[in-house]
Design a protein around this motif. Structure first.
Motif, PDB file in Angstrom:
ATOM      1  N   GLN A  21      -0.452  12.703  -3.689  1.00 33.65           N
ATOM      2  CA  GLN A  21      -0.680  14.118  -4.002  1.00 33.65           C
ATOM      3  C   GLN A  21      -0.993  14.282  -5.485  1.00 33.65           C
ATOM      4  OE1 GLN A  21      -0.566  17.295  -2.729  1.00 33.65           O
ATOM      5  NE2 GLN A  21      -0.360  16.790  -0.567  1.00 33.65           N
ATOM      6  N   ARG A  22      -0.305  13.548  -6.314  1.00 31.41           N
ATOM      7  CA  ARG A  22      -0.576  13.569  -7.753  1.00 31.41           C
ATOM      8  C   ARG A  22      -0.913  12.143  -8.186  1.00 31.41           C
ATOM      9  NH1 ARG A  22       3.887  14.346 -12.545  1.00 31.41           N
ATOM     10  NH2 ARG A  22       2.444  14.162 -14.308  1.00 31.41           N
ATOM     11  N   VAL A  23      -2.146  11.926  -8.546  1.00 28.08           N
ATOM     12  CA  VAL A  23      -2.612  10.582  -8.899  1.00 28.08           C
ATOM     13  C   VAL A  23      -2.227  10.266 -10.342  1.00 28.08           C
ATOM     14  CG1 VAL A  23      -4.639   9.111  -9.208  1.00 28.08           C
ATOM     15  CG2 VAL A  23      -4.494  10.653  -7.230  1.00 28.08           C
ATOM     16  N   ARG A  24      -1.476   9.188 -10.504  1.00 29.04           N
ATOM     17  CA  ARG A  24      -1.085   8.719 -11.836  1.00 29.04           C
ATOM     18  C   ARG A  24      -1.916   7.530 -12.308  1.00 29.04           C
ATOM     19  NH1 ARG A  24       3.822  10.179  -9.292  1.00 29.04           N
ATOM     20  NH2 ARG A  24       5.022  11.727 -10.479  1.00 29.04           N
ATOM     21  N   GLY A  25      -2.656   6.939 -11.378  1.00 24.90           N
ATOM     22  CA  GLY A  25      -3.474   5.799 -11.745  1.00 24.90           C
ATOM     23  C   GLY A  25      -4.169   5.222 -10.528  1.00 24.90           C
ATOM     24  N   ASP A  26      -4.969   4.212 -10.749  1.00 24.01           N
ATOM     25  CA  ASP A  26      -5.722   3.543  -9.693  1.00 24.01           C
ATOM     26  C   ASP A  26      -5.341   2.063  -9.700  1.00 24.01           C
ATOM     27  OD1 ASP A  26      -7.522   2.476  -7.912  1.00 24.01           O
ATOM     28  OD2 ASP A  26      -9.280   3.438  -8.782  1.00 24.01           O
ATOM     29  N   ALA A  27      -4.803   1.589  -8.593  1.00 24.17           N
ATOM     30  CA  ALA A  27      -4.394   0.191  -8.512  1.00 24.17           C
ATOM     31  C   ALA A  27      -5.574  -0.760  -8.642  1.00 24.17           C
ATOM     32  CB  ALA A  27      -3.663  -0.060  -7.188  1.00 24.17           C
ATOM     33  N   ALA A  28      -6.798  -0.252  -8.443  1.00 23.35           N
ATOM     34  CA  ALA A  28      -7.987  -1.100  -8.558  1.00 23.35           C
ATOM     35  C   ALA A  28      -8.633  -1.011  -9.932  1.00 23.35           C
ATOM     36  CB  ALA A  28      -9.002  -0.707  -7.484  1.00 23.35           C
ATOM     37  N   ALA A  29      -8.056  -0.253 -10.839  1.00 22.83           N
ATOM     38  CA  ALA A  29      -8.656  -0.102 -12.168  1.00 22.83           C
ATOM     39  C   ALA A  29      -8.844  -1.458 -12.832  1.00 22.83           C
ATOM     40  CB  ALA A  29      -7.784   0.800 -13.036  1.00 22.83           C
ATOM     41  N   GLY A  30     -10.039  -1.694 -13.342  1.00 25.71           N
ATOM     42  CA  GLY A  30     -10.339  -2.956 -14.016  1.00 25.71           C
ATOM     43  C   GLY A  30     -10.871  -4.035 -13.105  1.00 25.71           C
ATOM     44  N   THR A  67       0.825  -1.205   0.000  1.00 25.39           N
ATOM     45  CA  THR A  67       0.000   0.000   0.000  1.00 25.39           C
ATOM     46  C   THR A  67       0.863   1.260   0.000  1.00 25.39           C
ATOM     47  OG1 THR A  67      -1.799  -1.125   1.161  1.00 25.39           O
ATOM     48  CG2 THR A  67      -1.765   1.274   1.276  1.00 25.39           C
ATOM     49  N   GLY A  68       1.898   1.271   0.862  1.00 29.23           N
ATOM     50  CA  GLY A  68       2.797   2.413   0.884  1.00 29.23           C
ATOM     51  C   GLY A  68       3.503   2.608  -0.442  1.00 29.23           C
ATOM     52  N   GLY A  69       3.880   1.499  -1.078  1.00 28.18           N
ATOM     53  CA  GLY A  69       4.528   1.576  -2.376  1.00 28.18           C
ATOM     54  C   GLY A  69       3.601   2.104  -3.454  1.00 28.18           C
ATOM     55  N   GLN A  70       2.331   1.723  -3.387  1.00 24.88           N
ATOM     56  CA  GLN A  70       1.369   2.231  -4.363  1.00 24.88           C
ATOM     57  C   GLN A  70       1.209   3.743  -4.249  1.00 24.88           C
ATOM     58  OE1 GLN A  70      -1.985  -0.261  -3.295  1.00 24.88           O
ATOM     59  NE2 GLN A  70      -1.563  -1.727  -4.956  1.00 24.88           N
ATOM     60  N   VAL A  71       1.091   4.242  -3.023  1.00 28.83           N
ATOM     61  CA  VAL A  71       0.955   5.685  -2.831  1.00 28.83           C
ATOM     62  C   VAL A  71       2.198   6.405  -3.341  1.00 28.83           C
ATOM     63  CG1 VAL A  71       0.720   7.530  -1.118  1.00 28.83           C
ATOM     64  CG2 VAL A  71      -0.639   5.445  -0.891  1.00 28.83           C
ATOM     65  N   ALA A  72       3.369   5.873  -3.018  1.00 28.73           N
ATOM     66  CA  ALA A  72       4.621   6.491  -3.476  1.00 28.73           C
ATOM     67  C   ALA A  72       4.721   6.509  -4.997  1.00 28.73           C
ATOM     68  CB  ALA A  72       5.818   5.756  -2.880  1.00 28.73           C
ATOM     69  N   ALA A  73       4.122   5.520  -5.657  1.00 25.69           N
ATOM     70  CA  ALA A  73       4.164   5.436  -7.118  1.00 25.69           C
ATOM     71  C   ALA A  73       3.061   6.248  -7.782  1.00 25.69           C
ATOM     72  CB  ALA A  73       4.057   3.976  -7.552  1.00 25.69           C
ATOM     73  N   GLY A  74       2.230   6.916  -6.973  1.00 29.38           N
ATOM     74  CA  GLY A  74       1.154   7.723  -7.532  1.00 29.38           C
ATOM     75  C   GLY A  74      -0.123   6.970  -7.796  1.00 29.38           C
ATOM     76  N   LEU A  75      -0.267   5.768  -7.222  1.00 28.58           N
ATOM     77  CA  LEU A  75      -1.465   4.958  -7.420  1.00 28.58           C
ATOM     78  C   LEU A  75      -2.374   5.032  -6.208  1.00 28.58           C
ATOM     79  CD1 LEU A  75       0.124   1.716  -8.940  1.00 28.58           C
ATOM     80  CD2 LEU A  75      -0.922   3.636 -10.176  1.00 28.58           C
ATOM     81  N   VAL A  76      -3.673   5.175  -6.444  1.00 31.58           N
ATOM     82  CA  VAL A  76      -4.650   5.057  -5.362  1.00 31.58           C
ATOM     83  C   VAL A  76      -4.707   3.591  -4.959  1.00 31.58           C
ATOM     84  CG1 VAL A  76      -7.051   5.371  -4.684  1.00 31.58           C
ATOM     85  CG2 VAL A  76      -5.976   7.004  -6.256  1.00 31.58           C
ATOM     86  N   PRO A  77      -4.469   3.267  -3.679  1.00 33.00           N
ATOM     87  CA  PRO A  77      -4.409   1.852  -3.287  1.00 33.00           C
ATOM     88  C   PRO A  77      -5.735   1.130  -3.524  1.00 33.00           C
ATOM     89  CG  PRO A  77      -3.415   3.246  -1.601  1.00 33.00           C
ATOM     90  CD  PRO A  77      -4.100   4.169  -2.570  1.00 33.00           C
ATOM     91  N   ASP A  78      -5.628  -0.126  -3.962  1.00 30.69           N
ATOM     92  CA  ASP A  78      -6.836  -0.925  -4.153  1.00 30.69           C
ATOM     93  C   ASP A  78      -7.353  -1.452  -2.826  1.00 30.69           C
ATOM     94  OD1 ASP A  78      -4.547  -2.461  -3.921  1.00 30.69           O
ATOM     95  OD2 ASP A  78      -5.287  -4.082  -5.202  1.00 30.69           O
ATOM     96  N   ARG A  79      -6.449  -1.726  -1.875  1.00 34.39           N
ATOM     97  CA  ARG A  79      -6.848  -2.178  -0.538  1.00 34.39           C
ATOM     98  C   ARG A  79      -6.143  -1.265   0.472  1.00 34.39           C
ATOM     99  NH1 ARG A  79      -9.114  -7.100  -0.475  1.00 34.39           N
ATOM    100  NH2 ARG A  79      -8.380  -7.665   1.581  1.00 34.39           N
ATOM    101  N   PRO A  80      -6.704  -0.074   0.690  1.00 32.72           N
ATOM    102  CA  PRO A  80      -5.992   0.944   1.472  1.00 32.72           C
ATOM    103  C   PRO A  80      -5.796   0.547   2.928  1.00 32.72           C
ATOM    104  CG  PRO A  80      -8.255   1.631   1.034  1.00 32.72           C
ATOM    105  CD  PRO A  80      -8.010   0.413   0.202  1.00 32.72           C
ATOM    106  N   PHE A  81      -4.655   0.959   3.465  1.00 35.75           N
ATOM    107  CA  PHE A  81      -4.417   0.851   4.902  1.00 35.75           C
ATOM    108  C   PHE A  81      -5.273   1.897   5.601  1.00 35.75           C
ATOM    109  CE2 PHE A  81      -1.753   2.702   8.433  1.00 35.75           C
ATOM    110  CZ  PHE A  81      -2.054   1.719   9.370  1.00 35.75           C
ATOM    111  N   LEU A  82      -6.028   1.467   6.614  1.00 36.69           N
ATOM    112  CA  LEU A  82      -6.944   2.367   7.310  1.00 36.69           C
ATOM    113  C   LEU A  82      -6.508   2.607   8.742  1.00 36.69           C
ATOM    114  CD1 LEU A  82     -10.470   0.996   6.263  1.00 36.69           C
ATOM    115  CD2 LEU A  82      -9.009   2.634   5.049  1.00 36.69           C
ATOM    116  N   LEU A  83      -6.595   3.860   9.150  1.00 37.09           N
ATOM    117  CA  LEU A  83      -6.527   4.224  10.560  1.00 37.09           C
ATOM    118  C   LEU A  83      -7.945   4.601  10.974  1.00 37.09           C
ATOM    119  CD1 LEU A  83      -3.726   5.488   9.124  1.00 37.09           C
ATOM    120  CD2 LEU A  83      -3.255   5.936  11.515  1.00 37.09           C
TER     121      LEU A  83
END
Length: 543
Positions: A406-415, A363-379
């Motif tokens: 901050q800048r979304v490049r894609g969505d990890a859940a797309a498709g 999840t942290g890697g997805q955010v760093a890569a500009g992807l909205v996480p498909d299974r987000p870590f929740l607090l």
């Protein structure tokens, strides 16, 4: 709320210090200055004080949610906050029965209890030997914790706290704890513990910051929060976070300080390299001694202070300033408690939702890569569990937040089947899709959760920034907590202290060292720097 106590000279308000922003750092700075006998005017853009420390009941009547930040171990552990004695001005801390819980997909839980021996017993029940490792870590914290906190929260280099810490690290375990805090969080938890419960309790707290679990230094936040949680808990103000800010405002006003709501600063006037006044839309406030800015570094440099008043090298370095990730927060009013699967007997106020250490890293890697996480870590915050006065009998005021780029490049859940794609514009459609994704995560851990929802509010990056301009793009920490923007690199290389290139102007926000979190240290460091420099400029007179 305007109580004009400053003197008027030539139709210009004059005061010893102007503090821009009434967030926790600004209010701490203002309180320390009035304690020193200074006259202080605090300017606040919003029609309420507190910055990101506030609460409201607009989600549903009788359900009080902390609008932004919530649960305050750093405040409880901060010598500066404790030194204000806010209990005398109405602040009352309360605690949930348990501190933090981590929910696993199979219904298991890791729980940080209020008593360390209960925590150790629960860890041992999960994996034999982890309880002993936890108690050993707590004993080391007992020896070095206070000095370490002073070291982390004071201006860099930390002379007093560093000297105390140096004495303590020479004792058994001291050097090892410092080394462990500099490690990647993942390496640390895999070194200390064998079981999932203990590992995820520490790693989940490390994920509060925006440093990847595999990055050096990420263990610091995990250890700091979890060990503070074991020693002081994760307290909340009774009745809502607004009670915390309200206590600081009352203290300030009782001592003669002035708070002006709905009056944003539009510029800092500089003369001969020195900050001498602050302009608003309707007046100019002359500052005899100092201007302290509880605003983000990008809002101060090139914003309130024009670039032609600043060194060219600062403008060049600010081009490399990096924000932390954006945030999406969802608030719910529930007609009953969250039906957690396998719920622990002692309910935690804070809950982390991540499937595993691998999934947390992903999840942290997805955010760093500009992807909205498909299974987000929740607090997740259970405010009724922590403070029953905030909810109707039997109800719950629940929130959850998660990081997005901050800048979304894609969505990890797309498709993915049945999942709406998020595009990163954070319009109503994006926020609705993200809220559905967050709710699905909780529903997977608490079947029947959705049936208990009676009202909902979604705050995305745009809404958060509109309510507090310091939360630029939904960033909540005043800039990344990565090592490349900490210590002498915060907010830019060559910093590390509250002083700015403009004399008598001090950066008092989370963009300054030591960074994000409600500990008041950024404001305290700015106030103490202002007092110190004023003493240096003032000729000594024999009594």
């Amino acid at each position: 709320m305007r109580q004009r106590t400053g003197k008027r000279e030539d139709d210009v308000t004059t005061t010893d210090a102007v503090v821009i922003g009434s967030g926790p750092n600004g209010l701490v700075a203002a309180n320390l200055l009035v304690d020193a006998g200074w006259s202080v005017v605090v300017l606040e853009e919003q029609e309420r004080p507190g910055g990101a420390v506030w609460s409201d009941d607009t989600v549903a009547p009788g359900h009080v949610h902390d609008t932004f930040s919530s649960f305050y171990p750093l405040a409880a552990g901060s010598p500066t906050i404790r030194g204000l004695h806010l209990e005398q001005d109405g602040l009352e801390w309360v605690q949930a029965p348990a501190v933090v819980g981590h929910s696993f997909p199979d219904g298991r839980w890791g729980v940080l209890h209020r008593d360390r021996h209960d925590t150790a017993a629960a860890m041992d029940a999960d994996t034999h030997g982890d309880g002993e490792a936890w108690l050993a870590l707590c004993e080391t914290w007992d020896r070095v914790g206070d000095d370490l906190i002073r070291c982390l929260l004071t201006p860099f280099p930390p002379v007093r706290g560093g000297a105390g810490l140096a004495r303590q690290v020479l004792r058994p375990g001291g050097f090892e704890l410092v080394r462990e805090m500099l490690m990647p969080a993942r390496s640390l938890v895999e070194k200390l513990f064998r079981g999932d419960a203990a590992r995820l309790l520490v790693a989940g707290n490390a994920a509060h910051a925006d440093i990847g679990l595999e990055a050096p230094g990420s263990a610091a936040m995990g250890l700091l929060l979890v060990l503070l949680g074991q020693s002081v808990g994760f307290p909340v103000p009774r009745g809502g976070a607004a009670g915390f800010s309200g206590a600081m405002v009352r203290r300030l006003q009782h001592k003669g300080g002035e708070l002006c709501l709905g009056e944003p600063a539009v510029g800092v006037r500089v003369h001969d390299g020195r900050a001498i006044a602050v302009r608003t839309a309707s007046r100019e406030i002359s500052a005899r001694r100092a201007v302290l800015a509880d605003v983000s570094a990008p809002a101060l440099y090139g914003g309130l202070v024009a670039w032609d008043e600043l060194p060219a090298r600062l403008r060049h370095r600010m081009q490399r300033f990096e924000w932390d990730p954006s945030t999406v927060k969802v608030d719910w009013a529930l007609d009953g408690p969250v039906p957690w699967e396998g719920a622990p007997d002692v309910a935690p106020g804070t809950v982390h939702v991540a499937d595993s250490l691998d999934q947390l890293s992903l999840t942290g890697g997805q955010v760093a890569a500009g992807l909205v996480p498909d299974r987000p870590f929740l607090l997740v915050g259970q405010m009724g569990v922590a403070d029953p006065t905030r909810v109707p009998p039997g109800g719950e005021a629940l929130w959850a937040y998660t990081h997005v780029p901050q800048r979304v490049r894609g969505d990890a859940a797309a498709g993915s089947a049945g999942v709406r794609t998020i595009h990163g514009s954070w319009d109503d459609a994006d926020l609705e899709a993200m809220a559905e994704r967050v709710e699905a995560r909780i529903e997977s851990r608490a079947p029947g959760f959705r049936d208990r929802i009676t009202a909902r509010r979604v705050l995305g990056p745009k809404q958060l920034e509109a309510m507090d301009r310091n939360l630029s793009g939904g960033a909540i920490n005043g800039g990344t907590a990565g090592l490349h923007q900490q210590l002498v690199f915060r907010p830019v290389a060559g910093s590390g202290r509250a002083e700015t290139p403009v004399s008598s102007l001090y950066l008092a926000s989370a963009s300054a060292h030591p960074g994000g979190g409600v500990h008041g240290a950024c404001g305290a460091n700015a106030a103490r720097a202002a007092l110190w420099h004023h003493r240096l400029r003032t000729p000594w007179r024999r009594p």
